[in-house]
Design an enzyme around this catalytic site. Sequence first.
Site, short mmCIF file in Angstrom:
data_model
loop_
_atom_site.label_atom_id
_atom_site.label_comp_id
_atom_site.label_asym_id
_atom_site.label_seq_id
_atom_site.Cartn_x
_atom_site.Cartn_y
_atom_site.Cartn_z
CD GLU A 113 -2.49 -1.25 2.72
OE1 GLU A 113 -3.43 -2.06 2.86
OE2 GLU A 113 -2.07 -0.53 3.66
CE LYS A 115 5.17 5.35 6.78
NZ LYS A 115 5.03 6.81 7.00
CE1 TYR A 225 -3.90 2.63 7.83
CE2 TYR A 225 -3.85 4.38 6.20
CZ TYR A 225 -3.57 3.92 7.47
OH TYR A 225 -2.98 4.75 8.38
CB CYS A 410 9.17 51.58 -3.22
SG CYS A 410 8.94 51.00 -1.52
#
Length: 671
Positions: A113, A115, A225, A410
Amino acid sequence: MSPNQAKDQIAALTAELRQHTYNYYVLAMPTIADYDFDKKLEQLAALEKQYPEFADPESPTQVVGGDITKEFVTVKHRWPMLSLGNTYNEQELVEFDARVRKAIGDNFEYVCELKFDGLSMSLTYENGKLARAVTRGDGTKGDEVTTNVRTIHSIPKKLAIGNYPELFEIRGEVFMHLKAFERLNKERVDNGEVPYANPRNFASGTMKLQDSAEVARRPLDCFLYGLYTEKTLFKTHWESLEAVKKWGFHVDDHSRLCSDIAGVLNFINHWDKERFNLSYDIDGIVIKVNNYSQQQELGFTAKSPRWAISYKFKAERVETELLAVTYQVGRTGAVTPVANLKPVLLAGTTVKRATLHNADEITERLKLHEHDTVFVEKGGEIIPKIISVNLDKRLPGAKPIKYITHCPACNTELLRTEGEAAWYCPNDEGCPPQIVGKMQHYIGRKAMNIDGLGDETIETLYRQEFIKHISDIYRLKDRADELKKLGRFGEKSINNMLDGIEKSKEQPFEKVLFGLGIRYVGETVAKKLVAHFKTIDNLMAATAEELTAAEEIGGRIAESITSYFADESHREEIEKLKESGLQFVEVETEVTLASEKLSGQSFIISGVFEKYSRDELKDIIEQNGGKILSSISAKLNYLVAGDNMGPAKLEKATKLNVPIISDEDLLAMIS
């Protein structure tokens, strides 16, 4: 339309709008125009009103968020949330595989799976309804954040009919997609707030907010999960993933079933390259033995399971030359240093610039010198970051880089507020990047939403001296002939722009206030200020003490507002915008009374409440005929007091013998 047809249409519209909402808020990739979305939402609301029996309690027509959480309750996990052992090299994975084979033999599979780099979350469902959401915490107990989790679009609040148990727990990772992170971080910078370093920190910080309405504004996602039940329902982890998908949970589709360690290594090598094409961050791969019986046989150490391991990707790091440090001026005047680098390939893209954040980063942490050789990393960061300097390659006689003392645009001397890291240019009325940035912010979708007028057009009109202030935008209609002579604009584009400018005059007060670009006054703050003060004149006249009496307005915001309106040029700009027909008064909406039980009674609401926000209590009072006052006087009938109420209000109410009641007392008055 028959009831069955209405039922089907309500279900179809609900599903379609949920997907559009997810695409817009979570993925930051809208697939429908705002107008079309609003029309579909109106259609659904009308159907739900006519056929309330078919309305989904979690319908897109229902506003999410608004609950205030005073503090998060600590909850003990039914099943401990253990961390996984980590590895950064393939040899250690091979050794892990050998240990597993030694314990259970060769007949097993792995599930691989992605991570996710987010915040671990445990969700408890009872009878198909989300009952509780708890953070990992220390692994044995965590913070209950149910109210906040309910705002996440991809987490079902109620499951459809299915074969799930009466009570179960499902775990996953809450995270933020990269585009959403970039957009929200830009908003923070524009509002003069400190940006988050990465999506994980943003997601974690969001989940700990006490106002769920603010959580709802920050789009989070969640992949699930891990299923936990009292009685084992499935033989393998893979079967459980397939089942929870059918129950309605958001499960990542990139997971793979692998028959051996070679397949695992191929999966890792594939995603080490492909991870940069995902819409979210991952920092590795999780490898789990698939069969639950074999997991039990392998067991646990004191800290982690023996049947799973995490492979962490190494953060991408390259070496390159620092060519120069340049400085950007934002619309709030914040001056941000940027490292310009010799182009180098990093994480699949060519990097030419890296963030340096502030002066301390240059002079204290990195101690940068001219043409230093630097290490650049992109692990967990959206914008590449200089990690350190290769001192061995520093050129002889190289001079230290000193942070600038004057504005690069500026030449105004920079200022630094005590307690803040950033330096600011105070010349907000004469510094070109600030002037242009403010006007670009003003025309933006979340502010005045002026069609036909984009950022590039604003820059062109400023350079050609057509506009120097926001109010000048509304005088462009008198210079249409001059615009045509520029050659850049056609007659149709000029007409579209002027039509968009004219239409912007219809935008409500809170949009105008947000569009002014006052530091720390974002969308939510603008709404709170308008709700409290009603008119721009009341707001401009408010003292710091009166400002902090408004809901969610702290000292820093109050100081910024009083400072802004103390500037005569800002007040003159407001007057010009008034003359142009802008909205500077809250539009009172007609209230349909639920009852007249509070008719003739006046109230002030102060403090923090557990079950309701102050706005919700205000609505309850007004819907039952009551009136909200702005200050405590002898005419006040009731002070509705919550926690953390200001002592001055309490003292004044007590002195005037004004009855002080709770939110429960208020509800009892109308029940």
